[in-house]
Design a protein around this motif. Structure first.
Motif, mmCIF file in Angstrom:
data_model
loop_
_atom_site.group_PDB
_atom_site.id
_atom_site.type_symbol
_atom_site.label_atom_id
_atom_site.label_comp_id
_atom_site.label_asym_id
_atom_site.label_seq_id
_atom_site.Cartn_x
_atom_site.Cartn_y
_atom_site.Cartn_z
ATOM 1 N N VAL A 99 0.846 -1.193 0.000
ATOM 2 C CA VAL A 99 0.000 0.000 0.000
ATOM 3 C C VAL A 99 0.879 1.239 0.000
ATOM 4 C CG1 VAL A 99 -0.191 -0.012 2.531
ATOM 5 C CG2 VAL A 99 -1.896 1.214 1.156
ATOM 6 N N GLY A 100 0.538 2.204 -0.846
ATOM 7 C CA GLY A 100 1.241 3.482 -0.904
ATOM 8 C C GLY A 100 0.365 4.578 -0.317
ATOM 9 N N GLN A 101 0.921 5.342 0.640
ATOM 10 C CA GLN A 101 0.164 6.412 1.290
ATOM 11 C C GLN A 101 0.971 7.704 1.273
ATOM 12 O OE1 GLN A 101 -0.434 3.453 4.611
ATOM 13 N NE2 GLN A 101 -2.220 4.760 4.987
ATOM 14 N N ASN A 102 0.262 8.817 1.154
ATOM 15 C CA ASN A 102 0.942 10.114 1.094
ATOM 16 C C ASN A 102 1.144 10.695 2.488
ATOM 17 O OD1 ASN A 102 -1.548 11.158 1.855
ATOM 18 N ND2 ASN A 102 -1.969 12.125 -0.117
ATOM 19 N N ASN A 103 1.604 11.932 2.549
ATOM 20 C CA ASN A 103 1.938 12.542 3.839
ATOM 21 C C ASN A 103 0.725 12.795 4.725
ATOM 22 O OD1 ASN A 103 1.349 14.674 1.818
ATOM 23 N ND2 ASN A 103 1.675 16.064 3.541
ATOM 24 N N LEU A 104 -0.468 12.724 4.157
ATOM 25 C CA LEU A 104 -1.698 12.879 4.941
ATOM 26 C C LEU A 104 -2.291 11.535 5.332
ATOM 27 C CD1 LEU A 104 -3.369 15.800 2.937
ATOM 28 C CD2 LEU A 104 -1.990 15.942 5.023
ATOM 29 N N GLY A 105 -1.651 10.460 4.879
ATOM 30 C CA GLY A 105 -2.135 9.127 5.205
ATOM 31 C C GLY A 105 -3.150 8.579 4.228
ATOM 32 N N PHE A 106 -3.443 9.313 3.164
ATOM 33 C CA PHE A 106 -4.409 8.829 2.182
ATOM 34 C C PHE A 106 -3.773 7.770 1.280
ATOM 35 C CE2 PHE A 106 -6.259 13.089 3.048
ATOM 36 C CZ PHE A 106 -7.508 12.654 3.499
ATOM 37 N N ILE A 107 -4.551 6.761 0.945
ATOM 38 C CA ILE A 107 -4.070 5.687 0.077
ATOM 39 C C ILE A 107 -3.987 6.182 -1.360
ATOM 40 C CG2 ILE A 107 -4.609 3.412 -0.890
ATOM 41 C CD1 ILE A 107 -5.860 2.688 1.798
ATOM 42 N N MET A 108 -2.807 6.045 -1.959
ATOM 43 C CA MET A 108 -2.594 6.436 -3.341
ATOM 44 C C MET A 108 -2.680 5.240 -4.281
ATOM 45 S SD MET A 108 -2.201 9.565 -2.708
ATOM 46 C CE MET A 108 -1.789 10.194 -4.324
ATOM 47 N N ALA A 109 -2.283 4.068 -3.789
ATOM 48 C CA ALA A 109 -2.306 2.846 -4.600
ATOM 49 C C ALA A 109 -2.142 1.651 -3.665
ATOM 50 C CB ALA A 109 -1.180 2.866 -5.636
ATOM 51 N N ALA A 110 -2.655 0.510 -4.101
ATOM 52 C CA ALA A 110 -2.527 -0.713 -3.303
ATOM 53 C C ALA A 110 -2.588 -1.917 -4.230
ATOM 54 C CB ALA A 110 -3.641 -0.792 -2.255
ATOM 55 N N CYS A 111 -1.990 -3.012 -3.794
ATOM 56 C CA CYS A 111 -2.062 -4.234 -4.583
ATOM 57 C C CYS A 111 -1.849 -5.459 -3.705
ATOM 58 C CB CYS A 111 -1.058 -4.228 -5.739
ATOM 59 S SG CYS A 111 0.670 -4.342 -5.244
ATOM 60 N N SER A 112 -2.303 -6.589 -4.217
ATOM 61 C CA SER A 112 -2.108 -7.876 -3.552
ATOM 62 C C SER A 112 -1.735 -8.894 -4.623
ATOM 63 C CB SER A 112 -3.388 -8.299 -2.829
ATOM 64 O OG SER A 112 -3.224 -9.564 -2.232
ATOM 65 N N ILE A 113 -0.635 -9.641 -4.385
ATOM 66 C CA ILE A 113 -0.107 -10.557 -5.396
ATOM 67 C C ILE A 113 0.108 -11.941 -4.784
ATOM 68 C CG2 ILE A 113 1.712 -10.939 -7.101
ATOM 69 C CD1 ILE A 113 0.279 -8.322 -7.566
ATOM 70 N N PRO A 114 -0.424 -13.002 -5.419
ATOM 71 C CA PRO A 114 -0.176 -14.355 -4.916
ATOM 72 C C PRO A 114 1.137 -14.931 -5.449
ATOM 73 C CG PRO A 114 -1.694 -14.441 -6.753
ATOM 74 C CD PRO A 114 -1.369 -12.985 -6.538
ATOM 75 N N HIS A 115 1.749 -15.838 -4.695
ATOM 76 C CA HIS A 115 2.982 -16.514 -5.112
ATOM 77 C C HIS A 115 2.843 -18.007 -4.820
ATOM 78 C CE1 HIS A 115 5.022 -12.634 -5.579
ATOM 79 N NE2 HIS A 115 4.438 -12.287 -4.446
ATOM 80 N N ARG A 116 3.365 -18.811 -5.709
ATOM 81 C CA ARG A 116 3.308 -20.268 -5.545
ATOM 82 C C ARG A 116 4.726 -20.834 -5.447
ATOM 83 N NH1 ARG A 116 -0.947 -18.733 -4.503
ATOM 84 N NH2 ARG A 116 -2.893 -18.907 -5.688
ATOM 85 N N ASN A 117 4.819 -22.028 -4.873
ATOM 86 C CA ASN A 117 6.112 -22.733 -4.749
ATOM 87 C C ASN A 117 7.157 -21.867 -4.055
ATOM 88 O OD1 ASN A 117 5.102 -25.020 -6.229
ATOM 89 N ND2 ASN A 117 5.386 -23.840 -8.115
ATOM 90 N N VAL A 118 6.806 -21.358 -2.904
ATOM 91 C CA VAL A 118 7.682 -20.477 -2.142
ATOM 92 C C VAL A 118 8.565 -21.312 -1.216
ATOM 93 C CG1 VAL A 118 7.754 -18.567 -0.504
ATOM 94 C CG2 VAL A 118 5.970 -18.644 -2.243
ATOM 95 N N ALA A 119 9.846 -21.007 -1.190
ATOM 96 C CA ALA A 119 10.816 -21.827 -0.451
ATOM 97 C C ALA A 119 10.617 -21.759 1.056
ATOM 98 C CB ALA A 119 12.237 -21.405 -0.812
ATOM 99 N N ASP A 120 10.475 -20.543 1.611
ATOM 100 C CA ASP A 120 10.319 -20.399 3.054
ATOM 101 C C ASP A 120 9.641 -19.070 3.356
ATOM 102 O OD1 ASP A 120 12.315 -18.286 3.157
ATOM 103 O OD2 ASP A 120 13.837 -19.853 3.017
ATOM 104 N N ALA A 121 9.484 -18.768 4.625
ATOM 105 C CA ALA A 121 8.731 -17.582 5.025
ATOM 106 C C ALA A 121 9.440 -16.273 4.717
ATOM 107 C CB ALA A 121 8.422 -17.656 6.519
#
Length: 201
Positions: free
Chosen positions: A62-84
């Motif tokens: 999530v990207g937020q400006n100096n006033l705390g407003f959300i400018m952009a956000a995203c969520s991305i899945p990943h598969r076959n991940v080695a570790d935490a």
């Protein structure tokens, strides 16, 4: 399986040991709540949620400006991940890539993975599993007029954490411009209220 467990334990110990060293750095936030970036700078917080049973992960940014407003956000899945620790590096790379693609040139990238932040602020060569991802992030960093990497406590990284948790079952990537899903928006508003309260004290 034993080798994987040992690698995880070693990485955990390294991160734990580094914690004391990093708390003296200017790249560490001692605040338990989210802090606003300077004016004209956008702060991109990142986090990940790892499922060891399916070896999958979801990253939230999530990207937020100096006033705390959300400018952009995203969520991305990943598969076959080695570790935490790998998805935390993926999340950081996604934050930098997303900031670049969104057209922001002055950014702060912040997350609660001490290991990732430490490697990004170091010039030392190393051979960890996340080094190739860290190298990619450093290459992407050249495209910004200013960029810094900061470690924050979990409480100061809550919106990204909520995004990563809420979209664990989502099969594909999701992007939002100047908005975010309801739970993340609520978390962001709480951050803004705490920020306003701290500024009036």
């Amino acid at each position: 399986m034993l080798d994987e467990s040992m690698s995880f334990i070693e990485a955990y110990i390294q991160e734990h040991d580094a914690l004391g060293q990093m708390y003296t750095s200017s790249n560490v936030s001692h605040e338990s709540n989210w802090q606003a970036p300077p004016e004209y700078v956008v702060k991109f917080n990142f986090d990940s949620s790892f499922d060891s049973s399916s070896r999958s992960a979801t990253t939230g940014v999530v990207g937020q400006n100096n006033l705390g407003f959300i400018m952009a956000a995203c969520s991305i899945p990943h598969r076959n991940v080695a570790d935490a620790f790998v998805p935390e590096a993926y999340a950081c790379r996604q934050a930098v890539l997303f900031a670049k693609e969104s057209g922001f040139s002055r950014v702060i990238v912040e997350g609660d993975s001490l290991s990732v932040i430490k490697k990004l602020n170091s010039d030392e060569a190393e051979r960890s599993t996340i080094y190739p991802i860290v190298h990619d992030i450093k290459v992407l960093s050249r495209d910004f007029s200013s960029i810094s990497y900061c470690f924050a406590r979990r409480g100061a990284n809550n919106v990204a954490h909520v995004l990563a948790q809420e979209y664990r079952s989502n099969p594909g990537p999701c992007y939002w411009v100047e908005e975010a899903p309801a739970a993340a928006t609520v978390a962001s508003e709480l951050d803004r209220r705490r920020l306003a309260q701290s500024q009036t004290l």
